[in-house]
Scaffold this motif. Structure first.
Motif, PDB file in Angstrom:
ATOM      1  N   ALA A   1      -0.029   4.428  -1.090  1.00  0.00           N
ATOM      2  CA  ALA A   1       0.384   3.033  -1.245  1.00  0.00           C
ATOM      3  C   ALA A   1      -0.825   2.098  -1.185  1.00  0.00           C
ATOM      4  O   ALA A   1      -0.928   1.146  -1.977  1.00  0.00           O
ATOM      5  CB  ALA A   1       1.400   2.663  -0.163  1.00  0.00           C
ATOM      6  N   GLU A   2      -1.739   2.365  -0.262  1.00  0.00           N
ATOM      7  CA  GLU A   2      -2.945   1.526  -0.155  1.00  0.00           C
ATOM      8  C   GLU A   2      -3.783   1.628  -1.420  1.00  0.00           C
ATOM      9  O   GLU A   2      -4.275   0.619  -1.946  1.00  0.00           O
ATOM     10  CB  GLU A   2      -3.756   1.950   1.064  1.00  0.00           C
ATOM     11  CG  GLU A   2      -5.009   1.111   1.274  1.00  0.00           C
ATOM     12  CD  GLU A   2      -5.804   1.541   2.489  1.00  0.00           C
ATOM     13  OE1 GLU A   2      -6.767   0.830   2.834  1.00  0.00           O
ATOM     14  OE2 GLU A   2      -5.470   2.580   3.099  1.00  0.00           O
ATOM     15  N   LEU A   3      -3.946   2.839  -1.930  1.00  0.00           N
ATOM     16  CA  LEU A   3      -4.740   3.039  -3.134  1.00  0.00           C
ATOM     17  C   LEU A   3      -4.095   2.365  -4.342  1.00  0.00           C
ATOM     18  O   LEU A   3      -4.788   1.810  -5.210  1.00  0.00           O
ATOM     19  CB  LEU A   3      -4.901   4.542  -3.396  1.00  0.00           C
ATOM     20  CG  LEU A   3      -5.837   4.978  -4.511  1.00  0.00           C
ATOM     21  CD1 LEU A   3      -7.266   4.508  -4.256  1.00  0.00           C
ATOM     22  CD2 LEU A   3      -5.811   6.498  -4.660  1.00  0.00           C
ATOM     23  N   ALA A   4      -2.773   2.375  -4.397  1.00  0.00           N
ATOM     24  CA  ALA A   4      -2.052   1.773  -5.525  1.00  0.00           C
ATOM     25  C   ALA A   4      -1.820   0.285  -5.345  1.00  0.00           C
ATOM     26  O   ALA A   4      -1.325  -0.379  -6.268  1.00  0.00           O
ATOM     27  CB  ALA A   4      -0.710   2.489  -5.717  1.00  0.00           C
ATOM     28  N   GLY A   5      -2.135  -0.260  -4.165  1.00  0.00           N
ATOM     29  CA  GLY A   5      -1.980  -1.688  -3.929  1.00  0.00           C
ATOM     30  C   GLY A   5      -0.538  -2.141  -3.845  1.00  0.00           C
ATOM     31  O   GLY A   5      -0.203  -3.247  -4.266  1.00  0.00           O
ATOM     32  N   VAL A   6       0.343  -1.286  -3.281  1.00  0.00           N
ATOM     33  CA  VAL A   6       1.767  -1.614  -3.184  1.00  0.00           C
ATOM     34  C   VAL A   6       2.243  -1.474  -1.743  1.00  0.00           C
ATOM     35  O   VAL A   6       1.575  -0.864  -0.908  1.00  0.00           O
ATOM     36  CB  VAL A   6       2.623  -0.704  -4.096  1.00  0.00           C
ATOM     37  CG1 VAL A   6       2.277  -0.940  -5.559  1.00  0.00           C
ATOM     38  CG2 VAL A   6       2.435   0.775  -3.736  1.00  0.00           C
ATOM     39  N   ARG A   7       3.450  -1.989  -1.475  1.00  0.00           N
ATOM     40  CA  ARG A   7       4.014  -1.894  -0.126  1.00  0.00           C
ATOM     41  C   ARG A   7       4.657  -0.538   0.144  1.00  0.00           C
ATOM     42  O   ARG A   7       4.712  -0.096   1.286  1.00  0.00           O
ATOM     43  CB  ARG A   7       5.061  -2.995   0.094  1.00  0.00           C
ATOM     44  CG  ARG A   7       4.477  -4.395   0.198  1.00  0.00           C
ATOM     45  CD  ARG A   7       5.495  -5.381   0.787  1.00  0.00           C
ATOM     46  NE  ARG A   7       6.698  -5.503  -0.022  1.00  0.00           N
ATOM     47  CZ  ARG A   7       6.815  -6.337  -1.050  1.00  0.00           C
ATOM     48  NH1 ARG A   7       5.783  -7.104  -1.407  1.00  0.00           N
ATOM     49  NH2 ARG A   7       7.951  -6.429  -1.735  1.00  0.00           N
TER      50      ARG A   7
ATOM     51  N   THR B   1       6.176   1.128  -5.479  1.00  0.00           N
ATOM     52  CA  THR B   1       6.820  -0.126  -5.851  1.00  0.00           C
ATOM     53  C   THR B   1       6.619  -1.177  -4.770  1.00  0.00           C
ATOM     54  O   THR B   1       6.344  -0.843  -3.609  1.00  0.00           O
ATOM     55  CB  THR B   1       8.334   0.096  -6.081  1.00  0.00           C
ATOM     56  OG1 THR B   1       8.946  -1.123  -6.510  1.00  0.00           O
ATOM     57  CG2 THR B   1       9.025   0.585  -4.816  1.00  0.00           C
ATOM     58  N   ASP B   2       6.790  -2.434  -5.154  1.00  0.00           N
ATOM     59  CA  ASP B   2       6.836  -3.540  -4.192  1.00  0.00           C
ATOM     60  C   ASP B   2       8.263  -4.020  -3.961  1.00  0.00           C
ATOM     61  O   ASP B   2       8.476  -5.011  -3.246  1.00  0.00           O
ATOM     62  CB  ASP B   2       5.974  -4.715  -4.697  1.00  0.00           C
ATOM     63  CG  ASP B   2       4.493  -4.496  -4.431  1.00  0.00           C
ATOM     64  OD1 ASP B   2       4.157  -3.972  -3.356  1.00  0.00           O
ATOM     65  OD2 ASP B   2       3.677  -4.837  -5.309  1.00  0.00           O
TER      66      ASP B   2
END
Length: 406
Positions: A62-68, A216-217
């Motif tokens: 999630a951190e790598l993909a920039g999502v929650r 996803t966010d």
């Protein structure tokens, strides 16, 4: 070093390699670190059912993909099936989902498996990515969703697809199977559309033996997907959705974490391989490395070339045969468009010219941590010799094939 047709293994020469050079060899990372994590799982006696390694893996993805949210799963095909079957997608049997012609069959299969109909769209003739203009022409009252595919880690025209989906009230999902670590401009792939799907299959840049994830966010979507992967169990242990068993186990998470540890170094190595291939293949008639837009970051997990038969003097499939005889196990990604596969070939007369042309030209060459500079020079040399003698190679191959047929 090969000098002529007689040196090619296909015609009796010595193969360039003693051991196969393959596309998609697993990026294992530090084996000792993997074994440490496995020992942790065994000591915890927590091998599945959302264990601590799985949660750590989800947090890092999630951190790598920039999502929650990252919802890890047993594979990426199930991830797509879950999204297509989600209540927000809706639809009745026979309703439609638009998919690109250039993708792995799982993209369309996930749609068909849930009872909806994949409507196959042509692609950009250069990038091979889904063509937004044609997407708009394919939307009907029965359309429920669009699936874009970040082929070879290239970012789709996400903003235009988002506008099309929004203006038509459609769900937008991205099959981002090979795209972990890639970006659209400076934004990580992972947060576009309603959700994206990563693959962590053994052949991907980050592997968990077999695995996938929905990123996803959308808080509500993530909560539903977590329930669906675990038999529909939601908060309080109550079944609120039709579910399945799609959990990622701790052994898979241990491998995923270990592979993630090596991702930055792997991408650097892959980029160096890509640039060396470009230099070595420069000037070979009809052979062109697939170029990636400079404003986006690519993980260079795939080394793709196109082979133009008219300029090269031999067809892609014959070059593939030449390379495989040298123990260079290149792959024709992709040799058929989705509209040409039997389950989806509803209109035999329908043509998607851009996808069809690319399907006859594309070839993936070995790369990754197991492939070094000497390997690339040897592979490129074999291609150079085959193309330099293209008409002769073609003629000899046809004669041999005719003799076998007789």
């Amino acid at each position: 070093m090969k000098h002529g047709t007689q040196d090619l293994a296909l015609f009796g020469g010595t193969p360039a390699f003693v051991e196969d050079r393959r596309v998609g060899r697993p990026n294992q990372g530090d084996r000792r670190r993997f074994l440490d994590r496995m020992n942790q799982a065994l000591d915890n006696e927590w091998l599945s059912n959302m264990g601590p390694l799985m949660h750590e893996f989800e947090d890092r993805v999630a951190e790598l993909a920039g999502v929650r949210h990252c919802v890890s799963l047993c594979n990426a095909t199930v991830a797509l099936q879950m999204l297509i079957g989600d209540e927000a997608t809706g639809g009745a049997p026979g309703d439609e989902v638009i998919v690109p012609a250039l993708t792995f069959p799982a993209t369309a299969h996930a749609v068909g498996w849930r009872g909806l109909r994949p409507v196959v769209c042509d692609v950009d003739p250069v990038t091979g990515l889904i063509d937004p203009e044609q997407v708009e022409t394919l939307i009907t009252p029965r359309t429920r969703a669009i699936i874009g595919v970040h082929v070879w880690g290239q970012a789709c025209d996400v903003r235009r697809l988002e506008k099309i989906a929004e203006s038509n009230g459609l769900r937008l999902y991205f099959d981002a199977a090979p795209a972990l670590g890639c970006t659209h401009n400076d934004t990580p792939i992972g947060g576009f559309g309603n959700a994206e799907v990563f693959s962590f299959h053994a052949t991907k840049i980050v592997n968990s033996f077999e695995g996938g994830a929905i990123v996803t966010d959308d808080d509500a979507l993530a909560e539903r997907m977590r329930a669906v992967r675990n038999f529909g169990f939601g908060p309080g242990g109550r079944v609120g959705h039709i579910g399945t068993n799609a959990k990622l186990n701790e052994a898979a998470a241990a491998m995923g974490l270990t592979s993630l540890d090596a991702l930055a170094d792997t991408m650097i190595h892959n980029r160096a391989n890509y640039e060396l291939y470009r230099a070595e293949l420069a000037g070979i008639p009809g052979v062109r490395p697939v170029e990636y837009a400079s404003q986006h970051r690519n993980n260079h997990h795939y080394m793709m070339i196109t082979v133009d038969e008219a300029a090269a003097g031999l067809h892609r499939d014959l070059l593939l045969g030449v390379l495989r005889a040298e123990r260079i196990l290149a792959q024709p990604y992709f040799s058929q468009g989705m509209h040409q596969l039997q389950p989806y070939a509803e209109d035999p007369g329908r043509s998607l010219p851009h996808a069809e042309e690319l399907c006859g030209q594309l070839l993936a060459l070995p790369t990754g941590p197991a492939v070094g500079a000497d390997d690339i020079k040897t592979i490129s040399d074999a291609i150079r010799v085959a193309v330099a003698n293209g008409p002769e190679v073609t003629s000899l191959h046809r004669a041999r094939t005719a003799d076998v047929d007789e």
